[in-house]
Design an enzyme around this catalytic site. Structure first.
Site, PDB file in Angstrom:
ATOM      1  CD  GLU A  89     -23.805 -49.883 -33.954  1.00  0.00           C
ATOM      2  OE1 GLU A  89     -24.455 -49.459 -34.898  1.00  0.00           O
ATOM      3  OE2 GLU A  89     -24.275 -50.041 -32.800  1.00  0.00           O
ATOM      4  NE  ARG A 143     -25.497 -47.327 -21.738  1.00  0.00           N
ATOM      5  CZ  ARG A 143     -24.934 -47.065 -22.917  1.00  0.00           C
ATOM      6  NH1 ARG A 143     -24.437 -45.882 -23.177  1.00  0.00           N
ATOM      7  NH2 ARG A 143     -24.878 -47.980 -23.847  1.00  0.00           N
ATOM      8  CE  LYS A 187     -21.422 -45.422 -30.223  1.00  0.00           C
ATOM      9  NZ  LYS A 187     -20.972 -46.666 -30.815  1.00  0.00           N
TER      10      LYS A 187
HETATM   11  P1  ATP Z   1     -23.829 -45.101 -27.210  1.00  0.00           P
HETATM   12  O1  ATP Z   1     -25.097 -45.303 -26.449  1.00  0.00           O
HETATM   13  O2  ATP Z   1     -23.005 -43.973 -26.734  1.00  0.00           O
HETATM   14  O3  ATP Z   1     -24.035 -45.056 -28.684  1.00  0.00           O
HETATM   15  P2  ATP Z   1     -23.197 -47.825 -27.443  1.00  0.00           P
HETATM   16  O4  ATP Z   1     -23.404 -48.726 -26.299  1.00  0.00           O
HETATM   17  O5  ATP Z   1     -24.190 -47.864 -28.536  1.00  0.00           O
HETATM   18  O6  ATP Z   1     -22.969 -46.381 -26.898  1.00  0.00           O
HETATM   19  P3  ATP Z   1     -21.147 -49.340 -28.627  1.00  0.00           P
HETATM   20  O7  ATP Z   1     -20.167 -48.949 -29.662  1.00  0.00           O
HETATM   21  O8  ATP Z   1     -22.188 -50.309 -28.991  1.00  0.00           O
HETATM   22  O9  ATP Z   1     -21.795 -48.015 -28.087  1.00  0.00           O
HETATM   23  O10 ATP Z   1     -20.398 -49.781 -27.302  1.00  0.00           O
HETATM   24  C1  ATP Z   1     -19.230 -50.555 -27.234  1.00  0.00           C
HETATM   25  C2  ATP Z   1     -19.087 -51.055 -25.832  1.00  0.00           C
HETATM   26  O11 ATP Z   1     -18.972 -49.971 -24.922  1.00  0.00           O
HETATM   27  C3  ATP Z   1     -20.287 -51.856 -25.399  1.00  0.00           C
HETATM   28  O12 ATP Z   1     -19.845 -53.018 -24.769  1.00  0.00           O
HETATM   29  C4  ATP Z   1     -21.026 -50.949 -24.465  1.00  0.00           C
HETATM   30  O13 ATP Z   1     -21.705 -51.701 -23.529  1.00  0.00           O
HETATM   31  C5  ATP Z   1     -19.896 -50.114 -23.871  1.00  0.00           C
HETATM   32  N1  ATP Z   1     -20.392 -48.794 -23.461  1.00  0.00           N
HETATM   33  C6  ATP Z   1     -21.006 -47.879 -24.222  1.00  0.00           C
HETATM   34  N2  ATP Z   1     -21.376 -46.807 -23.491  1.00  0.00           N
HETATM   35  C7  ATP Z   1     -20.959 -47.043 -22.227  1.00  0.00           C
HETATM   36  C8  ATP Z   1     -21.044 -46.320 -20.993  1.00  0.00           C
HETATM   37  N3  ATP Z   1     -21.623 -45.122 -20.912  1.00  0.00           N
HETATM   38  N4  ATP Z   1     -20.513 -46.877 -19.886  1.00  0.00           N
HETATM   39  C9  ATP Z   1     -19.915 -48.069 -19.962  1.00  0.00           C
HETATM   40  N5  ATP Z   1     -19.811 -48.807 -21.076  1.00  0.00           N
HETATM   41  C10 ATP Z   1     -20.323 -48.309 -22.206  1.00  0.00           C
HETATM   42 MG    MG Z   2     -24.760 -49.514 -29.641  1.00  0.00          MG
END
Ligand code: ATP
Ligand code: MG
Length: 582
Positions: free
Chosen positions: A53, A278, A288
């Site tokens: 995102e 994760r 983020k």
């Molecule tokens: P955050 O919680 O940091 O905002 P998010 O999951 O909202 O992370 P996205 O941009 O939606 O961030 O994530 C893109 C991809 O990265 C998704 O497939 C998510 O599952 C993966 N991802 C995000 N954080 C992690 C993590 N800590 N470990 C492994 N994969 C991750």
């Molecule tokens: Mg997200």
């Protein structure tokens, strides 16, 4: 079962028909993929995607997902898309899109011509929504968001049906069209899926699919005033792209039934969603939202602050893509949450830099040394090898002269027992140069601070070796005073003092655990002149001091700035050793 290798679609062709469904050498996701291949699902295609995102910079957790998704595609002769899940116009910015593309590329992955945006599918998603309304599976609801929340119920109590739930298909179609046409106020109505308000899974209690939101989208501008929710957009976007294995993190496990429901109702291509844990890393936060807080409140200098666990921060700190990829491979994937010791990440970097970073000399806290018996005008060029780990990296010349700098803490007037470095009357080796012996100590009359040492050198020890076999116990790094360059060096420590700053039992804000000493800057360092023309981002080992890189933001010809990447001491290796013993 037939041997899938006849298709030649993947590289793991040696797998035989007799192999068990779950191999101990494969992680659970590869096991699922291999079983799908054996069953000839999806015409033996493997197609993954990385779906960020664009609401922040990527972090090391994303790196795990990127390496895994692109890695699987490469391993099974498949494809991996980069898709921006840009359904929320309020938090998303083009700056983030650009940084994400840069980071994925820097990590070494290529989406070729498969760069997509969920916003590319806004029209298709709208049409899908109309299909669900026509099937009686979606309705326009006039409850306000707080009311929707109230009606939803709790984990222990079922929800209540919305009073708008039984609107006719015609009315819903009309209202939804008017929503799109901008005839209603923001927040006044939503489109919801009509599933089951009593479902034990809260995600199935008539989730919102569309909301009215007058916000300019970074790609579609003001074309839309209704936006799909992430839940409505995500699974369908994967389906549209023909993604076979939709890999995401564990928090989406409870959303899977909803994503399955949508795809089944629409009767479209159905990717398989697989969740993994994760990545959590010690002494930092990986989210983020939290990282944005650190940036916005000025606790760090930006998303690319070298203390940040963002990819841009790690890059600026001096991390190599190879070390991050190696780290991701070593941690693997699992179903269970865990926290990885940041020492492992540092270990992976050290392993890489040890082989590739040239070794140079830099004096961080300089103390002047005058070699009394060395001719005043003379400057000698001495040969020094660039990396004993790799002879192909060759040699360079370093100047030696009468006035030098050594490290302040390499001298002790009253040396304790195990101090083998320089002290009055003691002889030590200057790396690549000569043996020197301290003959006098000059102090500031007022403060008593040592300001200069006087030494003599032995001209018979050129290169740092004595012909008569005389041994010395200490070897010091040094630079020639006149030829050396001034540099600023920034030392970074952990951003947090607590291993897990966001522990659930903790009521305190994670920022109370920020390390107040995470940055120390030394401004009067002296480095050898071979570093005059280094390019931003170049990495070095400063002998005895650790790995450093040229700061890509603040360093210039006239002001050299280095970041300390990692110290030499490998705490991970120690941990591993201790584990083996016990
Ligand atoms: P955050 O919680 O940091 O905002 P998010 O999951 O909202 O992370 P996205 O941009 O939606 O961030 O994530 C893109 C991809 O990265 C998704 O497939 C998510 O599952 C993966 N991802 C995000 N954080 C992690 C993590 N800590 N470990 C492994 N994969 C991750
Ligand atoms: Mg997200």
């Amino acid at each position: 079962m037939e041997d899938m290798s006849s298709k030649g679609k993947n590289k793991k062709e040696t797998k035989s028909e007799t192999e068990p469904d779950s191999s101990p050498t494969l992680d659970f996701i590869r096991t699922i993929i291999e079983n799908d291949l054996k069953a000839k699902k999806n015409d033996c295609r493997v197609h993954t995607r990385f779906p960020p995102e664009p609401n922040g910079y990527l972090h090391i957790g994303h790196a795990k997902s990127i390496c895994f998704n692109f890695g699987l595609a490469a391993e099974y002769g498949g494809l991996c898309n980069l898709r921006f899940d840009d359904t929320n116009p309020i938090k998303e910015e083009a700056e983030y899109v650009e940084s994400i593309k840069e980071d994925v590329r820097w990590l070494g992955f290529d989406w070729e011509d498969r760069l997509f945006y969920a916003s590319d599918y806004f029209m298709q998603l709208y049409e899908y929504a109309v299909q669900l309304i026509k099937k009686g599976r979606a309705y326009v609801c006039d409850l306000r968001s707080e009311e929707i929340r109230e009606y939803r119920g709790t984990l222990t109590e079922p929800g209540k049906d919305s009073p708008y739930r039984n609107r006719s298909i015609e009315e819903n179609l009309g209202l939804f069209e008017h929503m799109r046409a901008g005839e209603f106020e923001d927040g006044s109505r939503v489109l919801r899926a009509k599933i089951d308000m009593a479902s034990p899974n809260l995600n199935m209690r008539d989730p919102v699919m569309y909301r009215i939101l007058r916000a300019t989208h970074h790609r579609t501008g003001d074309k839309w005033c209704i936006y799909p929710t992430y839940d409505w957009a995500h699974g369908q976007s994967d389906s549209i792209e023909g993604v076979t294995h939709s890999i995401c993190t564990l928090e989406f496990e409870d959303h899977r039934p909803l994503y399955d429901w949508f795809l089944d109702q629409l009767n479209v291509f159905h990717p398989k969603q697989i969740e993994f844990a994760r990545l959590n890393l010690s002494y930092t936060v990986i989210s983020k939202r939290k990282l944005l807080e650190l940036v916005e409140e000025g606790h760090v200098t930006g998303w690319d602050d070298p203390r940040m666990p963002t990819i841009s921060g790690l890059r600026r700190r001096g991390y190599t893509p190879e070390s991050i990829r190696n780290f991701c491979e070593r941690i693997g994937v699992a179903k269970k949450e865990s926290t990885i010791d940041v020492a492992l990440l540092e270990h992976c970097l050290r392993e890489d830099l040890n082989k590739r970073a040239p070794r140079v000399m830099a004096v961080l806290r300089p103390l002047r040394v005058v070699i009394d018996n060395y001719p005043e005008e003379r400057v000698e060029e001495l040969g020094a090898e660039n990396n004993p780990e790799d002879s192909s990296m060759g040699f360079r010349k370093i100047p030696f002269s009468r006035e030098l700098y050594i490290e302040r803490d390499d001298f002790r007037e009253d040396p304790p027992k195990k101090f083998f470095r320089l002290s009055p009357g003691r002889e030590v080796r200057l790396k690549h140069a000569y043996y020197i012996k301290c003959v006098d100590v000059i102090k500031d009359e007022n403060t008593g601070e040592i300001v200069e040492l006087h030494c003599t050198y032995d001209s018979e020890t050129r290169g740092g070796w004595s012909k008569d076999g005389r041994m010395v116990r200490g070897t010091l790094h040094w630079v020639s005073a006149a030829q050396s360059l001034k540099a600023e060096v920034r030392f970074y420590d952990r951003l947090f003092v607590k291993e897990n700053p966001v522990e659930e039992t903790e009521s305190a804000d994670f920022k109370t655990y920020l390390n107040p000493n995470s940055l120390e800057t030394l401004t009067s360092c002296r480095i050898e002149p071979s570093l005059a023309n280094t390019t931003p981002g170049s990495r070095f080992q400063f002998l005895r001091k650790g790995y450093f890189c040229v700061d890509s933001v603040d360093s210039s010809r006239s002001r050299l700035v280095f970041n300390r990447t990692v110290p030499l001491r490998d705490t991970w290796a120690k941990i591993e050793k201790a584990q083996k013993k016990s």
